[in-house]
Motif scaffolding. Structure first.
Motif, PDB file in Angstrom:
ATOM      1  N   PHE A  29      25.763  68.906  -1.905  1.00  0.00           N
ATOM      2  CA  PHE A  29      27.365  68.931  -2.244  1.00  0.00           C
ATOM      3  C   PHE A  29      28.069  68.646  -3.461  1.00  0.00           C
ATOM      4  CE2 PHE A  29      27.311  69.016   2.242  1.00  0.00           C
ATOM      5  CZ  PHE A  29      28.545  69.450   2.830  1.00  0.00           C
ATOM      6  N   LEU A  30      28.510  68.971  -3.911  1.00  0.00           N
ATOM      7  CA  LEU A  30      28.417  69.431  -5.265  1.00  0.00           C
ATOM      8  C   LEU A  30      29.949  68.293  -6.066  1.00  0.00           C
ATOM      9  CD1 LEU A  30      29.118  72.799  -6.430  1.00  0.00           C
ATOM     10  CD2 LEU A  30      27.850  71.654  -6.569  1.00  0.00           C
ATOM     11  N   PRO A  31      30.394  67.645  -7.328  1.00  0.00           N
ATOM     12  CA  PRO A  31      30.573  66.679  -7.300  1.00  0.00           C
ATOM     13  C   PRO A  31      32.407  66.819  -7.231  1.00  0.00           C
ATOM     14  CG  PRO A  31      28.813  66.667  -8.567  1.00  0.00           C
ATOM     15  CD  PRO A  31      28.573  67.502  -7.588  1.00  0.00           C
ATOM     16  N   PRO A  32      32.585  66.330  -7.898  1.00  0.00           N
ATOM     17  CA  PRO A  32      34.493  66.885  -7.678  1.00  0.00           C
ATOM     18  C   PRO A  32      34.916  67.350  -9.129  1.00  0.00           C
ATOM     19  CG  PRO A  32      34.582  64.578  -6.616  1.00  0.00           C
ATOM     20  CD  PRO A  32      32.661  65.019  -7.328  1.00  0.00           C
ATOM     21  N   ALA A  33      34.337  67.490 -10.246  1.00  0.00           N
ATOM     22  CA  ALA A  33      34.698  67.877 -11.421  1.00  0.00           C
ATOM     23  C   ALA A  33      34.044  69.385 -11.642  1.00  0.00           C
ATOM     24  CB  ALA A  33      33.618  66.956 -13.006  1.00  0.00           C
ATOM     25  N   VAL A  34      32.811  69.268 -10.757  1.00  0.00           N
ATOM     26  CA  VAL A  34      32.163  70.417 -11.226  1.00  0.00           C
ATOM     27  C   VAL A  34      32.828  71.461 -10.352  1.00  0.00           C
ATOM     28  CG1 VAL A  34      29.566  71.956 -10.209  1.00  0.00           C
ATOM     29  CG2 VAL A  34      29.821  69.581 -11.241  1.00  0.00           C
ATOM     30  N   THR A  35      33.274  70.690  -8.980  1.00  0.00           N
ATOM     31  CA  THR A  35      33.708  71.535  -7.563  1.00  0.00           C
ATOM     32  C   THR A  35      35.527  72.019  -8.355  1.00  0.00           C
ATOM     33  OG1 THR A  35      32.831  70.432  -6.234  1.00  0.00           O
ATOM     34  CG2 THR A  35      35.304  71.524  -5.733  1.00  0.00           C
ATOM     35  N   LYS A  36      35.988  71.039  -9.660  1.00  0.00           N
ATOM     36  CA  LYS A  36      37.373  71.521  -9.603  1.00  0.00           C
ATOM     37  C   LYS A  36      36.687  72.999 -11.057  1.00  0.00           C
ATOM     38  CE  LYS A  36      40.504  70.089 -13.351  1.00  0.00           C
ATOM     39  NZ  LYS A  36      40.622  71.097 -14.346  1.00  0.00           N
ATOM     40  N   LEU A  37      35.656  72.771 -11.337  1.00  0.00           N
ATOM     41  CA  LEU A  37      35.404  74.541 -12.035  1.00  0.00           C
ATOM     42  C   LEU A  37      35.592  75.407 -11.805  1.00  0.00           C
ATOM     43  CD1 LEU A  37      34.040  72.643 -14.829  1.00  0.00           C
ATOM     44  CD2 LEU A  37      36.259  73.048 -15.214  1.00  0.00           C
ATOM     45  N   ILE A  38      35.235  75.152 -10.633  1.00  0.00           N
ATOM     46  CA  ILE A  38      34.301  76.623  -9.659  1.00  0.00           C
ATOM     47  C   ILE A  38      35.904  77.119  -9.052  1.00  0.00           C
ATOM     48  CG2 ILE A  38      33.411  76.885  -7.476  1.00  0.00           C
ATOM     49  CD1 ILE A  38      31.239  75.237  -7.835  1.00  0.00           C
ATOM     50  N   ARG A  39      36.996  75.862  -8.175  1.00  0.00           N
ATOM     51  CA  ARG A  39      38.047  76.203  -7.831  1.00  0.00           C
ATOM     52  C   ARG A  39      39.121  77.351  -9.108  1.00  0.00           C
ATOM     53  NH1 ARG A  39      38.328  73.959  -3.521  1.00  0.00           N
ATOM     54  NH2 ARG A  39      37.876  71.919  -3.034  1.00  0.00           N
ATOM     55  N   GLU A  40      38.593  77.087 -10.485  1.00  0.00           N
ATOM     56  CA  GLU A  40      39.393  77.460 -11.420  1.00  0.00           C
ATOM     57  C   GLU A  40      38.852  78.765 -12.055  1.00  0.00           C
ATOM     58  OE1 GLU A  40      39.252  74.958 -14.908  1.00  0.00           O
ATOM     59  OE2 GLU A  40      40.448  73.110 -14.108  1.00  0.00           O
TER      60      GLU A  40
ATOM     61  N   GLY B 157      21.785  76.667 -20.419  1.00  0.00           N
ATOM     62  CA  GLY B 157      20.821  77.787 -19.508  1.00  0.00           C
ATOM     63  C   GLY B 157      20.736  76.782 -17.983  1.00  0.00           C
ATOM     64  N   SER B 158      21.325  76.618 -17.225  1.00  0.00           N
ATOM     65  CA  SER B 158      20.941  75.783 -16.480  1.00  0.00           C
ATOM     66  C   SER B 158      20.168  76.187 -14.708  1.00  0.00           C
ATOM     67  CB  SER B 158      21.863  74.382 -16.342  1.00  0.00           C
ATOM     68  OG  SER B 158      23.214  74.771 -15.514  1.00  0.00           O
ATOM     69  N   GLY B 159      21.045  77.597 -14.969  1.00  0.00           N
ATOM     70  CA  GLY B 159      20.196  78.164 -13.970  1.00  0.00           C
ATOM     71  C   GLY B 159      19.148  78.791 -14.722  1.00  0.00           C
TER      72      GLY B 159
ATOM     73  N   LYS C  29      34.584  79.487 -12.131  1.00  0.00           N
ATOM     74  CA  LYS C  29      33.713  79.743 -13.474  1.00  0.00           C
ATOM     75  C   LYS C  29      33.064  79.495 -11.996  1.00  0.00           C
ATOM     76  CE  LYS C  29      34.885  77.658 -17.392  1.00  0.00           C
ATOM     77  NZ  LYS C  29      36.276  78.250 -17.558  1.00  0.00           N
ATOM     78  N   GLU C  30      31.437  80.298 -12.430  1.00  0.00           N
ATOM     79  CA  GLU C  30      30.473  80.313 -11.459  1.00  0.00           C
ATOM     80  C   GLU C  30      29.721  79.383 -11.425  1.00  0.00           C
ATOM     81  OE1 GLU C  30      27.522  83.624 -11.982  1.00  0.00           O
ATOM     82  OE2 GLU C  30      29.060  84.874 -12.808  1.00  0.00           O
ATOM     83  N   LEU C  31      28.523  78.636 -10.330  1.00  0.00           N
ATOM     84  CA  LEU C  31      27.729  77.251 -10.237  1.00  0.00           C
ATOM     85  C   LEU C  31      27.172  76.832 -11.489  1.00  0.00           C
ATOM     86  CD1 LEU C  31      27.654  74.020  -9.209  1.00  0.00           C
ATOM     87  CD2 LEU C  31      25.354  75.540  -7.355  1.00  0.00           C
ATOM     88  N   ALA C  32      26.339  77.960 -12.141  1.00  0.00           N
ATOM     89  CA  ALA C  32      25.518  77.029 -13.425  1.00  0.00           C
ATOM     90  C   ALA C  32      26.472  76.967 -13.856  1.00  0.00           C
ATOM     91  CB  ALA C  32      24.597  78.580 -14.113  1.00  0.00           C
ATOM     92  N   HIS C  33      27.614  77.892 -14.668  1.00  0.00           N
ATOM     93  CA  HIS C  33      28.452  77.519 -15.766  1.00  0.00           C
ATOM     94  C   HIS C  33      29.420  76.073 -15.738  1.00  0.00           C
ATOM     95  CE1 HIS C  33      27.595  81.570 -16.896  1.00  0.00           C
ATOM     96  NE2 HIS C  33      27.995  82.437 -16.357  1.00  0.00           N
ATOM     97  N   ALA C  34      30.126  76.038 -14.937  1.00  0.00           N
ATOM     98  CA  ALA C  34      30.817  75.059 -14.507  1.00  0.00           C
ATOM     99  C   ALA C  34      29.658  73.195 -14.236  1.00  0.00           C
ATOM    100  CB  ALA C  34      31.151  74.610 -12.732  1.00  0.00           C
ATOM    101  N   ALA C  35      28.737  73.721 -13.615  1.00  0.00           N
ATOM    102  CA  ALA C  35      27.443  72.612 -14.496  1.00  0.00           C
ATOM    103  C   ALA C  35      26.695  72.207 -15.244  1.00  0.00           C
ATOM    104  CB  ALA C  35      26.352  73.097 -13.345  1.00  0.00           C
ATOM    105  N   ASP C  36      27.207  73.076 -16.316  1.00  0.00           N
ATOM    106  CA  ASP C  36      27.027  73.016 -17.839  1.00  0.00           C
ATOM    107  C   ASP C  36      27.730  72.898 -19.066  1.00  0.00           C
ATOM    108  OD1 ASP C  36      23.937  74.660 -17.935  1.00  0.00           O
ATOM    109  OD2 ASP C  36      24.951  76.709 -18.684  1.00  0.00           O
TER     110      ASP C  36
ATOM    111  N   ILE D 211      19.844  68.646 -12.305  1.00  0.00           N
ATOM    112  CA  ILE D 211      20.166  67.662 -12.786  1.00  0.00           C
ATOM    113  C   ILE D 211      20.695  66.249 -12.295  1.00  0.00           C
ATOM    114  CG2 ILE D 211      22.516  67.341 -14.284  1.00  0.00           C
ATOM    115  CD1 ILE D 211      22.543  70.744 -14.753  1.00  0.00           C
ATOM    116  N   LEU D 212      21.452  66.998 -10.942  1.00  0.00           N
ATOM    117  CA  LEU D 212      21.822  65.833 -10.031  1.00  0.00           C
ATOM    118  C   LEU D 212      21.224  65.235  -9.335  1.00  0.00           C
ATOM    119  CD1 LEU D 212      24.637  68.201  -7.654  1.00  0.00           C
ATOM    120  CD2 LEU D 212      24.727  66.057  -9.473  1.00  0.00           C
ATOM    121  N   THR D 213      19.556  65.660  -9.754  1.00  0.00           N
ATOM    122  CA  THR D 213      18.606  64.789  -8.706  1.00  0.00           C
ATOM    123  C   THR D 213      17.674  64.153  -9.537  1.00  0.00           C
ATOM    124  OG1 THR D 213      17.075  66.429  -8.401  1.00  0.00           O
ATOM    125  CG2 THR D 213      18.608  65.882  -6.724  1.00  0.00           C
TER     126      THR D 213
END
Length: 177
Positions: free
Chosen positions: A109-120, A136-138, A122-129, A146-148
């Motif tokens: 499960f994604l952290p809230p800050a990443v989830t917020k950007l996805i709801r806006e 280029g984390s994707g 953004k794709e996951l890789a861009h939100a995580a970056d 990153i999370l582990t």
């Protein structure tokens, strides 16, 4: 020598497929090639079904375009569960005989800050970056890395579902092939 085509230009997916084949078929000599293939779904699949369909579309497209012994597609996606986003991937492998092998990754499960950007939007890789100040984390460790702290990087995350998608080809008699 078996020819394996991977439906992605992403080196993470190529390495995961190579490792999966090497682990499950250590005696098999393979050559690996990458080719882009359309998913026919959103760039960021937002359900289990859409993610599965994207992988299936990619592998079927590739198998119609180029000769090989195996075609493999990996499609990452997510779905909302209890106001959080659950992340996973589908892997579909297809043999030259037209048989399909399928495997799905574990989830996180994604952290809230990443989830917020996805709801806006953004794709996951861009939100995580953005959230983790990466670039280029994707194409590298991925959000899971990153999370582990790279205990599970994106390549390792995909290797197990690749192996699971190949089970049918390791045990053809059990599947009536």
């Amino acid at each position: 020598m078996k020819k394996v085509l991977i439906a992605s230009l992403n080196p993470v997916k190529l390495n995961a497929v190579k490792q999966g084949f090497a682990l499950l078929f250590p005696e098999m000599e393979c050559s690996f090639e990458v080719l882009a293939a359309p998913s026919g779904v959103a760039d960021q699949p937002m359900s289990d079904e859409e993610t599965y369909r994207g992988a299936l579309n990619r592998v079927n497209h590739l198998s119609k375009q180029s000769e090989a012994d195996y075609w493999v597609a990996i499609e990452g996606g997510m779905q909302e569960k209890d106001d959080e986003f659950e992340v996973f991937a589908w892997v579909i492998a297809k043999s030259k005989e037209g048989k399909l092998g399928k495997g799905r990754s574990s989830t996180f499960f994604l952290p809230p800050a990443v989830t917020k950007l996805i709801r806006e939007g953004k794709e996951l890789a861009h939100a995580a970056d953005i959230v983790f100040n990466e670039s280029g984390s994707g194409y590298k460790q991925g959000t899971v890395g990153i999370l582990t702290n790279n205990v599970i990087d994106r390549t390792k995350y995909y290797v197990d579902p690749v192996i699971l998608a190949l089970v049918r080809f390791k045990n053809p008699d059990l599947y009536g092939d």
